[in-house]
Design a protein around this motif. Structure first.
Motif, PDB file in Angstrom:
ATOM      1  N   ASP A 130       0.875  -1.217  -0.054  1.00 21.97           N
ATOM      2  CA  ASP A 130       0.066  -0.095  -0.093  1.00 21.97           C
ATOM      3  C   ASP A 130       0.883   1.438   0.033  1.00 21.97           C
ATOM      4  O   ASP A 130       2.054   1.077   0.499  1.00 21.97           O
ATOM      5  N   THR A 131       0.506   2.404  -0.257  1.00 21.61           N
ATOM      6  CA  THR A 131       1.122   3.565  -0.359  1.00 21.61           C
ATOM      7  C   THR A 131       0.862   4.291   0.915  1.00 21.61           C
ATOM      8  O   THR A 131       1.908   5.344   1.175  1.00 21.61           O
ATOM      9  N   SER A 132       0.009   3.992   1.674  1.00 19.83           N
ATOM     10  CA  SER A 132      -0.222   4.752   2.886  1.00 19.83           C
ATOM     11  C   SER A 132       0.716   3.994   3.895  1.00 19.83           C
ATOM     12  O   SER A 132       0.149   2.869   4.635  1.00 19.83           O
ATOM     13  N   THR A 133       1.360   4.729   4.646  1.00 18.71           N
ATOM     14  CA  THR A 133       2.099   4.050   5.691  1.00 18.71           C
ATOM     15  C   THR A 133       1.331   4.442   7.130  1.00 18.71           C
ATOM     16  O   THR A 133       1.430   3.559   7.882  1.00 18.71           O
ATOM     17  N   ALA A 134       0.317   5.130   7.243  1.00 26.92           N
ATOM     18  CA  ALA A 134      -0.591   5.255   8.088  1.00 26.92           C
ATOM     19  C   ALA A 134      -1.690   3.872   8.126  1.00 26.92           C
ATOM     20  O   ALA A 134      -1.876   3.252   9.042  1.00 26.92           O
ATOM     21  N   ALA A 135      -1.911   3.215   6.961  1.00 24.33           N
ATOM     22  CA  ALA A 135      -2.484   2.266   6.952  1.00 24.33           C
ATOM     23  C   ALA A 135      -1.791   0.933   7.057  1.00 24.33           C
ATOM     24  O   ALA A 135      -1.898   0.111   7.825  1.00 24.33           O
ATOM     25  N   LEU A 136      -0.260   0.946   6.861  1.00 24.54           N
ATOM     26  CA  LEU A 136       0.413   0.041   6.927  1.00 24.54           C
ATOM     27  C   LEU A 136       0.898  -0.367   8.411  1.00 24.54           C
ATOM     28  O   LEU A 136       1.301  -1.455   8.754  1.00 24.54           O
ATOM     29  N   ARG A 137       0.902   0.686   9.200  1.00 20.53           N
ATOM     30  CA  ARG A 137       1.184   0.359  10.453  1.00 20.53           C
ATOM     31  C   ARG A 137       0.526  -0.383  11.318  1.00 20.53           C
ATOM     32  O   ARG A 137       0.545  -1.261  12.251  1.00 20.53           O
ATOM     33  N   ARG A 138      -1.048  -0.444  10.652  1.00 21.37           N
ATOM     34  CA  ARG A 138      -1.994  -1.187  11.182  1.00 21.37           C
ATOM     35  C   ARG A 138      -1.964  -2.636  10.593  1.00 21.37           C
ATOM     36  O   ARG A 138      -2.173  -3.767  11.127  1.00 21.37           O
ATOM     37  N   ALA A 139      -1.527  -2.706   9.349  1.00 22.21           N
ATOM     38  CA  ALA A 139      -1.560  -4.056   8.360  1.00 22.21           C
ATOM     39  C   ALA A 139      -0.441  -4.975   9.119  1.00 22.21           C
ATOM     40  O   ALA A 139      -0.644  -6.099   9.091  1.00 22.21           O
ATOM     41  N   ALA A 140       0.673  -4.313   9.364  1.00 19.93           N
ATOM     42  CA  ALA A 140       1.710  -5.032   9.949  1.00 19.93           C
ATOM     43  C   ALA A 140       1.503  -5.816  11.325  1.00 19.93           C
ATOM     44  O   ALA A 140       2.093  -6.841  11.543  1.00 19.93           O
ATOM     45  N   ARG A 141       0.489  -5.274  12.157  1.00 21.62           N
ATOM     46  CA  ARG A 141       0.121  -5.835  13.231  1.00 21.62           C
ATOM     47  C   ARG A 141      -1.087  -6.817  13.333  1.00 21.62           C
ATOM     48  O   ARG A 141      -1.676  -7.174  14.193  1.00 21.62           O
ATOM     49  N   ALA A 142      -1.708  -6.728  11.964  1.00 21.62           N
ATOM     50  CA  ALA A 142      -3.204  -7.405  11.847  1.00 21.62           C
ATOM     51  C   ALA A 142      -2.956  -8.941  12.058  1.00 21.62           C
ATOM     52  O   ALA A 142      -3.835  -9.678  12.453  1.00 21.62           O
ATOM     53  N   HIS A 143      -1.821  -9.354  11.564  1.00 21.24           N
ATOM     54  CA  HIS A 143      -1.580 -10.879  11.708  1.00 21.24           C
ATOM     55  C   HIS A 143      -0.139 -11.197  11.642  1.00 21.24           C
ATOM     56  O   HIS A 143       0.510 -10.367  11.071  1.00 21.24           O
ATOM     57  N   PRO A 144       0.479 -12.039  12.423  1.00 26.63           N
ATOM     58  CA  PRO A 144       1.988 -12.367  12.629  1.00 26.63           C
ATOM     59  C   PRO A 144       2.651 -12.841  11.292  1.00 26.63           C
ATOM     60  O   PRO A 144       3.692 -12.868  11.219  1.00 26.63           O
ATOM     61  N   GLY A 145       1.631 -13.275  10.289  1.00 28.41           N
ATOM     62  CA  GLY A 145       2.377 -13.816   9.078  1.00 28.41           C
ATOM     63  C   GLY A 145       2.162 -12.779   8.073  1.00 28.41           C
ATOM     64  O   GLY A 145       2.659 -13.116   6.872  1.00 28.41           O
ATOM     65  N   ILE A 146       1.741 -11.655   8.429  1.00 30.69           N
ATOM     66  CA  ILE A 146       1.703 -10.423   7.190  1.00 30.69           C
ATOM     67  C   ILE A 146       3.227  -9.791   7.348  1.00 30.69           C
ATOM     68  O   ILE A 146       3.691  -9.238   8.440  1.00 30.69           O
TER      69      ILE A 146
END
Length: 286
Positions: A130-146
């Motif tokens: 994603d281009t949004s680092t604000a979103a990626l902060r959440r995505a990286a923590r959404a599941h340990p396999g991401i």
């Protein structure tokens, strides 16, 4: 053995998951990347810091969704309003995945749909772009396999050819050249688009972006040379939304850039609306 990767002292992710890391390559020289300390590095000396929230910025700078848009989306999705869609996407994306399979979510946002897919296929891993680092902060923590990476989907992807078993594209730009290059032969492409009737009830209150009624025809036409359609599913969800969630659903996507300030002031009571989506499933031709 647990696949969790949190640092017990800081609560932050301790490393990039190995399967998505193995699929990544340096965006400058296309060499493989490896994690050393708190960075991903290639043999040519290019280095990309692993943020404390767990994502890696390979793009440099971007102009993705704002912090306010991401917060609205996270709050709305976390309330479960689109859970039926997440279950349908996970069912199609996680079907018959091999062990250590890689699911790439092109335009992952907060990682909501990718985490639902990995919950259904615990032996698989995911890479969210994603281009949004604000979103990626959440995505990286959404599941340990991401593994979460900042990248512009219109550019050549920093991934090895045929490294993905599944690519998910949910309300995001579609780079079909890269989808075909990165997906293995017979791999699965899952595309989610809004139906032309999506949230139509809200148009009585606010001027929203139109959804092209010919969207599916154009989608199939653009894919037919390299992909075969194997399934298509309508997903309609009747929702009763309080004013706060009406505001969130309008402001969590592209409409946020077009809606005038105060446009939803007349929404002072719960509204019944219909969310309408189409989930299209394609197989990459050999």
């Amino acid at each position: 053995m647990s696949r969790g990767r949190s640092d017990e002292k800081t609560g932050s992710p301790a490393g990039f998951p190995p399967v998505p890391l193995g699929a990544l390559c340096c965006p400058h020289c296309q060499s493989p990347l490896a994690q050393r300390d708190r960075a991903l590095r290639c043999t040519s000396g290019h280095s990309f810091d692993l943020a404390k929230q767990g994502y890696v910025n390979l793009l440099g700078s971007g102009n993705g969704d704002t912090t306010q848009m991401v917060a609205a989306r996270d709050e709305f999705l976390s309330a479960g309003h689109y859970a039926p869609l997440a279950r349908l996407v996970a069912h199609e994306a996680a079907h018959d995945l091999r062990r250590d399979a890689l699911v790439v979510d092109a335009g992952t946002g907060t990682g909501y749909y990718l985490s639902a897919t990995l919950a259904r296929a615990p032996a698989a891993s995911g890479l969210g772009m994603d281009t949004s680092t604000a979103a990626l902060r959440r995505a990286a923590r959404a599941h340990p396999g991401i593994g979460a990476v900042a990248w512009d989907l219109w550019k050549p992807w920093p991934l090895r050819p045929q490294s993905a078993d599944v690519i998910m594209n949910i309300f995001a730009p579609r780079n079909l050249i890269e989808c075909h290059r990165v997906l293995r032969p017979e791999g699965t492409l899952v595309v989610v688009t809004p139906d032309s009737t999506h949230l139509a009830e809200l148009r009585a209150y606010v001027d929203m972006l139109d959804v092209d009624a010919d969207k599916l025809t154009r989608l199939d036409s653009s894919l037919q040379a390299q992909f075969s359609l194997t399934g298509r599913h309508d997903c309609e969800i009747e929702l009763t939304l309080e004013p706060a969630d009406v505001h969130r659903v309008v402001h969590m996507g592209p409409n946020a850039y077009h809606v005038q300030e105060g446009a939803l002031a007349s929404v002072t009571h719960a509204l019944t609306v219909t969310a309408a989506f189409v989930v299209s499933v394609y197989r990459r031709n050999s």
